[in-house]
Design a protein around this motif. Structure first.
Motif, PDB file in Angstrom:
ATOM      1  N   PHE A 328       0.554   0.112  -5.021  1.00  0.00           N
ATOM      2  CA  PHE A 328       0.753   1.472  -5.522  1.00  0.00           C
ATOM      3  C   PHE A 328      -0.543   2.179  -5.938  1.00  0.00           C
ATOM      4  N   GLY A 329      -1.667   1.547  -5.643  1.00  0.00           N
ATOM      5  CA  GLY A 329      -2.926   2.206  -5.948  1.00  0.00           C
ATOM      6  C   GLY A 329      -3.959   2.103  -4.850  1.00  0.00           C
ATOM      7  N   GLY A 330      -3.824   1.093  -3.986  1.00  0.00           N
ATOM      8  CA  GLY A 330      -4.871   0.857  -3.004  1.00  0.00           C
ATOM      9  C   GLY A 330      -4.508   1.159  -1.568  1.00  0.00           C
ATOM     10  N   THR A 331      -3.230   1.443  -1.294  1.00  0.00           N
ATOM     11  CA  THR A 331      -2.814   1.673   0.089  1.00  0.00           C
ATOM     12  C   THR A 331      -1.790   2.807   0.173  1.00  0.00           C
ATOM     13  N   THR A 332      -1.609   3.316   1.373  1.00  0.00           N
ATOM     14  CA  THR A 332      -0.535   4.267   1.658  1.00  0.00           C
ATOM     15  C   THR A 332       0.055   3.887   3.017  1.00  0.00           C
ATOM     16  N   GLY A 333       1.130   4.560   3.394  1.00  0.00           N
ATOM     17  CA  GLY A 333       1.731   4.326   4.700  1.00  0.00           C
ATOM     18  C   GLY A 333       2.331   2.937   4.826  1.00  0.00           C
ATOM     19  N   TYR A 334       2.281   2.398   6.033  1.00  0.00           N
ATOM     20  CA  TYR A 334       2.935   1.110   6.299  1.00  0.00           C
ATOM     21  C   TYR A 334       2.289  -0.072   5.582  1.00  0.00           C
ATOM     22  N   PRO A 335       0.955  -0.103   5.367  1.00  0.00           N
ATOM     23  CA  PRO A 335       0.404  -1.183   4.541  1.00  0.00           C
ATOM     24  C   PRO A 335       0.983  -1.179   3.132  1.00  0.00           C
ATOM     25  N   MET A 336       1.285   0.001   2.602  1.00  0.00           N
ATOM     26  CA  MET A 336       1.916   0.081   1.289  1.00  0.00           C
ATOM     27  C   MET A 336       3.295  -0.565   1.310  1.00  0.00           C
ATOM     28  N   LEU A 337       4.048  -0.378   2.385  1.00  0.00           N
ATOM     29  CA  LEU A 337       5.367  -0.996   2.497  1.00  0.00           C
ATOM     30  C   LEU A 337       5.268  -2.518   2.465  1.00  0.00           C
ATOM     31  N   ALA A 338       4.282  -3.077   3.173  1.00  0.00           N
ATOM     32  CA  ALA A 338       4.108  -4.537   3.193  1.00  0.00           C
ATOM     33  C   ALA A 338       3.772  -5.054   1.797  1.00  0.00           C
TER      34      ALA A 338
END
Length: 434
Positions: A328-338
């Motif tokens: 919730f702070g270092g990624t967005t998009g599909y990497p965030m989902l993982a």
């Protein structure tokens, strides 16, 4: 040594005292009091409907809770309110819950549990119907308050009932209870999304009202096993003693932080994910997080009888810190989902482990301890999302989403301090304690 133990009249009918036998270590499973309840196949058969009824209610209650985050955008478009006012959804559904679970939990030793559950289910159905027909946002909040209160009445006694029905498998049963909740939590955003696609968000609450009707019918027919131990009535002196124990205070503080972490994600993840996904995929992000609760809590069901409670919770909290920061702070998009799925597996184990620890410390007061720990959890669920709404309005939602990782750092510290300060820092699950 043979000793008389009071009957389980609080479950709905008076019975004669039952006999429990103190045994030497290693002979068989026993609860923290050292007493082994007399059990039999017939008694076990009468326990299972209680377990089934509680799990069905918890499943539906989880759908109601987890549908709120998925419906925030619908509430915003229907009632035209700001992000800050949307943040009131969490406390509206939680304040009544906390007050009810505390009041009922403290009185658990004096209440008829079955009748209390029936009243709670009736109130839940009535408030769900009110939610479905709410003409304005403030009436919606009032109905959420009522639904939370009714749910708190049921949850104020359900875990205490299970604690006495399964005193030698308390940790495992509580973990399975959490699995039932997790399955409902996974279904919540999906039910809400399906209702919005097919008809309207109000259909979510109509479907839930129908769900609880057979639960009420089942509870009305429950029989009480003869070998269930009594819940002790709580006096003012007993409450002071409980609140003076470092183990109880630590469990309550840890549960409040756990509730804050979960509340932050439950309420704001779909909204946050909506900044880079469409609404359907944004709601699916919350479903992915909650879906991870199922394998996470099944694993917890196995670990909780083999690893000391605080050691298990501390390890999970420690690994959760970088995982939540990345999600919730270092990624967005599909990497965030993982990363979100990984966070779900970890966070899922905190509630059942910490709540089992608290009740195992004082099993004779399962109702009050359950009230304190559950109330603390839902206090975190209410306060943290509200504060995040204020941060999101003042700054942005991306800044607010750092909150779960910060709370996880605090949780590691609380668990460590509890381990150092508690009189029994190594309290284990029943199997581990043999």
């Amino acid at each position: 040594m043979v000793r008389l133990r009071p009957s389980g009249a609080w479950l709905g009918r008076r019975r004669s005292p039952r006999i429990a036998v103190r045994v030497a270590p290693g002979e068989t499973h026993r609860d923290a009091s050292g007493l082994v309840p007399a059990t039999g196949t017939a008694a076990m058969d009468r326990r299972r409907p209680w377990l089934f009824a509680v799990f069905l209610f918890v499943f539906g209650d989880a759908i109601a809770l987890q549908s709120r985050g998925a419906l925030l955008a619908s509430f915003e478009s229907t009632f035209g309110v700001s992000e800050g006012v949307l943040g009131l959804v969490a406390p509206a559904g939680t304040v009544g819950f906390v007050l009810a679970v505390l009041a009922v939990g403290f009185l658990a030793g004096r209440l008829d549990a079955r009748r209390t559950m029936l009243v709670a289910i009736a109130g839940t159905v009535a408030c769900l119907l009110a939610l479905a027909g709410a003409p304005g946002y403030w009436l919606l909040l009032f109905a959420l308050f009522g639904q939370g209160t009714a749910g708190g009445v049921f949850r104020g006694v359900d875990r205490a009932v299970l604690s006495h029905l399964y005193p030698t498998r308390r940790g495992r049963v509580f973990a399975l209870y959490s699995v039932a909740w997790a399955l409902g939590a996974v279904a919540g955003p999906l039910v809400a999304t399906g209702a919005v696609r097919v008809t309207d968000w109000r259909a979510t609450y109509l479907l839930l009202a129908v769900w609880f009707l057979p639960v009420a019918a089942l509870v009305a027919r429950l029989e009480v096993p003869d070998d269930v131990g009594a819940e002790r009535a709580l006096s003012t002196a007993d409450l002071r003693r409980l609140l003076g124990r470092p183990a109880i205070l630590g469990a309550v503080a840890a549960m409040a932080l756990t509730g804050g972490i979960e509340g932050a994600i439950f309420t704001w993840l779909p909204y946050y994910a909506g900044t880079f996904f469409d609404r359907t995929l944004a709601n699916a992000a919350l479903s992915a997080f909650l879906l991870a609760y199922v394998p996470g809590r099944l694993l917890c069901t196995w670990l909780i009888e083999r690893v000391p409670y605080l050691a298990l919770a501390g390890a999970v909290a420690l690994v959760s810190v970088p995982t939540l920061a990345v999600a919730f702070g270092g990624t967005t998009g599909y990497p965030m989902l993982a990363a979100t799925i990984a966070a779900g597996v970890l966070v899922s184990g905190l509630f059942p482990t910490l709540s089992s620890y608290g009740i195992d410390v004082e099993p004779a007061y399962s109702g009050p301890v359950n009230a304190l720990t559950t109330g603390a959890t839902y206090l975190g669920l209410a306060v943290v999302p509200t504060a995040m709404g204020a941060v999101a309005e003042a700054r942005n939602i991306a800044v607010a989403m750092w909150t779960p990782a910060i709370l996880a750092v605090a949780l590691v510290g609380v668990i460590g301090l509890t381990h150092l300060a508690a009189e029994s820092p190594g309290v284990r699950g029943p199997a581990a304690a043999e």
